[in-house]
Design an enzyme around this catalytic site. Structure first.
Site, PDB file in Angstrom:
ATOM      1  N   GLY A  37       7.580  17.142  50.119  1.00  0.00           N
ATOM      2  CA  GLY A  37       8.378  16.387  51.087  1.00  0.00           C
ATOM      3  C   GLY A  37       9.550  15.708  50.387  1.00  0.00           C
ATOM      4  O   GLY A  37       9.739  15.842  49.177  1.00  0.00           O
ATOM      5  N   GLN A  38      10.338  14.977  51.157  1.00  0.00           N
ATOM      6  CA  GLN A  38      11.536  14.328  50.604  1.00  0.00           C
ATOM      7  C   GLN A  38      11.162  13.358  49.473  1.00  0.00           C
ATOM      8  O   GLN A  38      11.700  13.430  48.370  1.00  0.00           O
ATOM      9  CB  GLN A  38      12.251  13.529  51.692  1.00  0.00           C
ATOM     10  CG  GLN A  38      12.751  14.319  52.858  1.00  0.00           C
ATOM     11  CD  GLN A  38      13.690  13.463  53.691  1.00  0.00           C
ATOM     12  OE1 GLN A  38      14.898  13.441  53.430  1.00  0.00           O
ATOM     13  NE2 GLN A  38      13.172  12.756  54.669  1.00  0.00           N
ATOM     14  N   VAL A  39      10.241  12.448  49.763  1.00  0.00           N
ATOM     15  CA  VAL A  39       9.864  11.443  48.761  1.00  0.00           C
ATOM     16  C   VAL A  39       8.997  12.092  47.673  1.00  0.00           C
ATOM     17  O   VAL A  39       9.179  11.841  46.472  1.00  0.00           O
ATOM     18  CB  VAL A  39       9.118  10.257  49.429  1.00  0.00           C
ATOM     19  CG1 VAL A  39       8.585   9.293  48.381  1.00  0.00           C
ATOM     20  CG2 VAL A  39      10.047   9.533  50.404  1.00  0.00           C
ATOM     21  N   ASP A  79      -5.227  21.476  52.059  1.00  0.00           N
ATOM     22  CA  ASP A  79      -4.834  21.098  53.427  1.00  0.00           C
ATOM     23  C   ASP A  79      -5.332  19.673  53.669  1.00  0.00           C
ATOM     24  O   ASP A  79      -6.539  19.426  53.738  1.00  0.00           O
ATOM     25  CB  ASP A  79      -5.446  22.081  54.435  1.00  0.00           C
ATOM     26  CG  ASP A  79      -5.040  21.732  55.869  1.00  0.00           C
ATOM     27  OD1 ASP A  79      -4.386  20.688  56.083  1.00  0.00           O
ATOM     28  OD2 ASP A  79      -5.391  22.512  56.773  1.00  0.00           O
ATOM     29  N   ALA A 130       2.511  12.792  55.176  1.00  0.00           N
ATOM     30  CA  ALA A 130       2.369  12.176  56.498  1.00  0.00           C
ATOM     31  C   ALA A 130       2.828  13.171  57.549  1.00  0.00           C
ATOM     32  O   ALA A 130       3.509  14.153  57.234  1.00  0.00           O
ATOM     33  CB  ALA A 130       3.231  10.908  56.601  1.00  0.00           C
ATOM     34  N   ASP A 155       9.346   1.552  59.016  1.00  0.00           N
ATOM     35  CA  ASP A 155       9.937   0.506  59.860  1.00  0.00           C
ATOM     36  C   ASP A 155       9.490   0.664  61.322  1.00  0.00           C
ATOM     37  O   ASP A 155       9.598  -0.277  62.097  1.00  0.00           O
ATOM     38  CB  ASP A 155      11.464   0.575  59.776  1.00  0.00           C
ATOM     39  CG  ASP A 155      11.994   1.973  60.073  1.00  0.00           C
ATOM     40  OD1 ASP A 155      11.440   2.941  59.531  1.00  0.00           O
ATOM     41  OD2 ASP A 155      12.963   2.108  60.850  1.00  0.00           O
ATOM     42  N   TYR A 163       3.863   7.630  66.602  1.00  0.00           N
ATOM     43  CA  TYR A 163       4.064   7.715  65.149  1.00  0.00           C
ATOM     44  C   TYR A 163       3.883   6.323  64.518  1.00  0.00           C
ATOM     45  O   TYR A 163       3.154   6.166  63.540  1.00  0.00           O
ATOM     46  CB  TYR A 163       5.463   8.264  64.847  1.00  0.00           C
ATOM     47  CG  TYR A 163       5.886   8.152  63.401  1.00  0.00           C
ATOM     48  CD1 TYR A 163       5.357   8.995  62.426  1.00  0.00           C
ATOM     49  CD2 TYR A 163       6.823   7.197  62.994  1.00  0.00           C
ATOM     50  CE1 TYR A 163       5.748   8.890  61.089  1.00  0.00           C
ATOM     51  CE2 TYR A 163       7.224   7.088  61.671  1.00  0.00           C
ATOM     52  CZ  TYR A 163       6.685   7.936  60.730  1.00  0.00           C
ATOM     53  OH  TYR A 163       7.073   7.816  59.406  1.00  0.00           O
ATOM     54  N   LYS A 208       1.014   5.192  61.860  1.00  0.00           N
ATOM     55  CA  LYS A 208       1.364   4.685  60.525  1.00  0.00           C
ATOM     56  C   LYS A 208       0.739   3.307  60.302  1.00  0.00           C
ATOM     57  O   LYS A 208       0.234   3.010  59.219  1.00  0.00           O
ATOM     58  CB  LYS A 208       2.886   4.610  60.357  1.00  0.00           C
ATOM     59  CG  LYS A 208       3.597   5.948  60.263  1.00  0.00           C
ATOM     60  CD  LYS A 208       3.190   6.771  59.052  1.00  0.00           C
ATOM     61  CE  LYS A 208       3.609   6.150  57.738  1.00  0.00           C
ATOM     62  NZ  LYS A 208       3.177   6.996  56.576  1.00  0.00           N
TER      63      LYS A 208
HETATM   64  N1  LIG Z   1      11.474  10.247  56.890  1.00  0.00           N
HETATM   65  C1  LIG Z   1      11.741   8.996  57.229  1.00  0.00           C
HETATM   66  O1  LIG Z   1      12.802   8.662  57.782  1.00  0.00           O
HETATM   67  C2  LIG Z   1      10.742   7.903  56.918  1.00  0.00           C
HETATM   68  C3  LIG Z   1      11.041   6.573  57.296  1.00  0.00           C
HETATM   69  C4  LIG Z   1      10.118   5.571  56.995  1.00  0.00           C
HETATM   70  C5  LIG Z   1       8.936   5.882  56.334  1.00  0.00           C
HETATM   71  N2  LIG Z   1       8.654   7.172  56.007  1.00  0.00           N
HETATM   72  C6  LIG Z   1       7.385   7.461  55.326  1.00  0.00           C
HETATM   73  O2  LIG Z   1       7.662   7.868  53.997  1.00  0.00           O
HETATM   74  C7  LIG Z   1       6.680   8.808  53.550  1.00  0.00           C
HETATM   75  C8  LIG Z   1       7.369  10.067  53.038  1.00  0.00           C
HETATM   76  O3  LIG Z   1       8.197  10.593  54.065  1.00  0.00           O
HETATM   77  P1  LIG Z   1       9.072  11.927  53.854  1.00  0.00           P
HETATM   78  O4  LIG Z   1      10.298  11.768  54.691  1.00  0.00           O
HETATM   79  O5  LIG Z   1       9.180  12.238  52.404  1.00  0.00           O
HETATM   80  O6  LIG Z   1       8.116  13.000  54.568  1.00  0.00           O
HETATM   81  P2  LIG Z   1       8.289  14.587  54.660  1.00  0.00           P
HETATM   82  O7  LIG Z   1       9.536  15.031  53.983  1.00  0.00           O
HETATM   83  O8  LIG Z   1       8.072  14.958  56.090  1.00  0.00           O
HETATM   84  O9  LIG Z   1       7.056  15.110  53.788  1.00  0.00           O
HETATM   85  C9  LIG Z   1       5.740  15.041  54.248  1.00  0.00           C
HETATM   86  C10 LIG Z   1       4.882  15.870  53.329  1.00  0.00           C
HETATM   87  O10 LIG Z   1       3.547  15.871  53.852  1.00  0.00           O
HETATM   88  C11 LIG Z   1       3.057  17.185  53.699  1.00  0.00           C
HETATM   89  N3  LIG Z   1       2.003  17.502  54.652  1.00  0.00           N
HETATM   90  C12 LIG Z   1       1.993  17.289  55.984  1.00  0.00           C
HETATM   91  N4  LIG Z   1       0.877  17.791  56.514  1.00  0.00           N
HETATM   92  C13 LIG Z   1       0.156  18.339  55.493  1.00  0.00           C
HETATM   93  C14 LIG Z   1      -1.085  18.999  55.397  1.00  0.00           C
HETATM   94  N5  LIG Z   1      -1.860  19.203  56.479  1.00  0.00           N
HETATM   95  N6  LIG Z   1      -1.500  19.419  54.189  1.00  0.00           N
HETATM   96  C15 LIG Z   1      -0.736  19.231  53.105  1.00  0.00           C
HETATM   97  N7  LIG Z   1       0.453  18.614  53.115  1.00  0.00           N
HETATM   98  C16 LIG Z   1       0.888  18.172  54.304  1.00  0.00           C
HETATM   99  C17 LIG Z   1       4.249  18.072  53.979  1.00  0.00           C
HETATM  100  O11 LIG Z   1       3.974  19.355  53.496  1.00  0.00           O
HETATM  101  P3  LIG Z   1       4.933  20.611  53.825  1.00  0.00           P
HETATM  102  O12 LIG Z   1       6.116  20.411  52.936  1.00  0.00           O
HETATM  103  O13 LIG Z   1       4.104  21.792  53.481  1.00  0.00           O
HETATM  104  O14 LIG Z   1       5.247  20.504  55.287  1.00  0.00           O
HETATM  105  C18 LIG Z   1       5.331  17.340  53.219  1.00  0.00           C
HETATM  106  O15 LIG Z   1       5.335  17.734  51.879  1.00  0.00           O
HETATM  107  C19 LIG Z   1       5.763   9.050  54.757  1.00  0.00           C
HETATM  108  O16 LIG Z   1       4.651   8.187  54.655  1.00  0.00           O
HETATM  109  C20 LIG Z   1       6.619   8.620  55.946  1.00  0.00           C
HETATM  110  O17 LIG Z   1       5.814   8.192  57.047  1.00  0.00           O
HETATM  111  C21 LIG Z   1       9.546   8.188  56.260  1.00  0.00           C
END
Ligand SMILES: NC(=O)c1ccc[n+]([C@@H]2O[C@H](COP(=O)([O-])OP(=O)(O)OC[C@H]3O[C@@H](n4cnc5c(N)ncnc54)[C@H](OP(=O)(O)O)[C@@H]3O)[C@@H](O)[C@H]2O)c1
Length: 297
Positions: free
Chosen positions: A11-13, A36, A60, A104, A127, A131
């Site tokens: 994922g991004q982070v 998984d 997530a 947030d 969502y 969270k």
């Molecule tokens: N994005 C935002 O704007 C935002 C804002 C506030 C807080 N956050 C929080 O920050 C954290 C990181 O966010 P992010 O934007 O980096 O998220 P993201 O890019 O959507 O990455 C989520 C990761 O979770 C993995 N995942 C989901 N379901 C899975 C499963 N069943 N088995 C294995 N892996 C699985 C995904 O795998 P795949 O790559 O295979 O799909 C992906 O690598 C999260 O807790 C999010 O709630 C995000």
């Protein structure tokens, strides 16, 4: 040498964490094809087999609108509620640190000033609800934990607002973007870098476990963010169809989505700044870095 388990490593982070946490030890980041995370028994078996010294959960369900759909409820619950609870239980039993990320979207979005970690939570979406449930499990687990609550995450890679705007800006001469949701765009790289500092401080007992806001300083709306993306991209020589002045500000009510979003996403970051003796950089300087990196490929 520590063995660090990063979940959600693609994922991004998570991607940034894999690089940034490397100096702390061996980073293990099993992808979905290996583990998984919806399968609690598979997660339990993996933990027993790999015996990590540190767990960082960047996985997530992050599709905010998709979380409203009935058919996704089981997956949202498993990933955003059960998984953090399971990891927190494991971390508490084994006495190892756990880092978890929050959003947030756990706040209701009222007011127009930054919220501190003590502000009441009241999510306005499924969502946000999910969270918050995950956060609570970690916060109440007794594990040595950090819950890092962030906002408006983006980076040079992946599907995010900056990359979507760059694509649309090449295709269209006009755009309408929401102007009444305010927050701080925060790069995945900044989150990973501050996570490293925080983990080091936690491991050395220089930082109390708990909840910390982690976001860029400053504030803008999605409209302001879009205009700055275009301004900075044009200044770097990117060919765009759009001009920043052709981006029309619209209210949220003109852009209906399945999930309600908070209007006020401002996070007060002074607690983490004090704990780590740092100052969070302004969102604009981080945008410049993310754009520069994006334009390399
Ligand atoms: N994005 C935002 O704007 C935002 C804002 C506030 C807080 N956050 C929080 O920050 C954290 C990181 O966010 P992010 O934007 O980096 O998220 P993201 O890019 O959507 O990455 C989520 C990761 O979770 C993995 N995942 C989901 N379901 C899975 C499963 N069943 N088995 C294995 N892996 C699985 C995904 O795998 P795949 O790559 O295979 O799909 C992906 O690598 C999260 O807790 C999010 O709630 C995000």
């Amino acid at each position: 040498m520590s063995r660090i388990l990063v979940l959600g490593g693609n994922g991004q982070v998570g991607r940034e964490l894999q690089r940034t946490l490397a100096p702390l030890g061996e980073v293990m980041a099993p992808g979905r094809e290996i583990l998984d995370l919806e399968e609690a028994s598979a997660v339990a078996a993996y933990l027993v087999e790999q015996r990590p010294d540190i767990v960082v959960n960047a996985a997530a369900w992050t599709n905010v609108d998709g979380a409203e759909a009935l058919e996704n409820q089981q997956t949202v619950t498993r990933l955003n509620e059960y998984l953090p609870a399971q990891l927190a239980g494991y971390a508490a039993r084994c006495g190892i640190p756990l880092v978890h990320y929050s959003s947030d979207y756990v706040y209701d979005g009222g007011g127009n000033t930054p919220r501190s970690e003590k502000a009441p939570t009241s999510p306005c979406s499924r969502y946000g609800d999910s969270k918050l449930a995950g956060d609570r499990s970690v916060l109440e687990s007794g594990a040595k934990h950090l819950v890092l609550r962030t906002s408006w995450v983006y980076g040079s890679r992946g599907v995010n607002f900056m990359n979507t705007m760059l694509r649309l800006g090449r295709e269209r001469e006009t755009l309408r973007v929401v102007d009444d949701q305010v927050g701080a765009p925060t790069t995945a790289r900044l989150i990973a870098e501050v996570t490293l500092l925080a983990l080091q401080a936690l491991l050395q007992d220089r930082m109390a476990p708990g909840l910390y806001h982690l976001a860029s300083r400053g504030e803008t709306s999605w409209h302001g963010f879009a205009c700055d993306i275009f301004r900075q991209a044009l200044a770097k020589g990117v060919a765009l169809e759009i001009a920043p002045e052709r981006v029309a500000p619209i209210p949220t009510s003109d852009y209906p989505t399945p999930a309600v979003r908070p209007l006020n996403s401002r996070l007060d970051v002074s607690r983490i700044e004090r704990a780590l003796s740092v100052r969070m950089p302004d969102w604009r300087s981080q945008l410049a870095l993310a754009l520069e990196e994006r334009l390399k490929y």
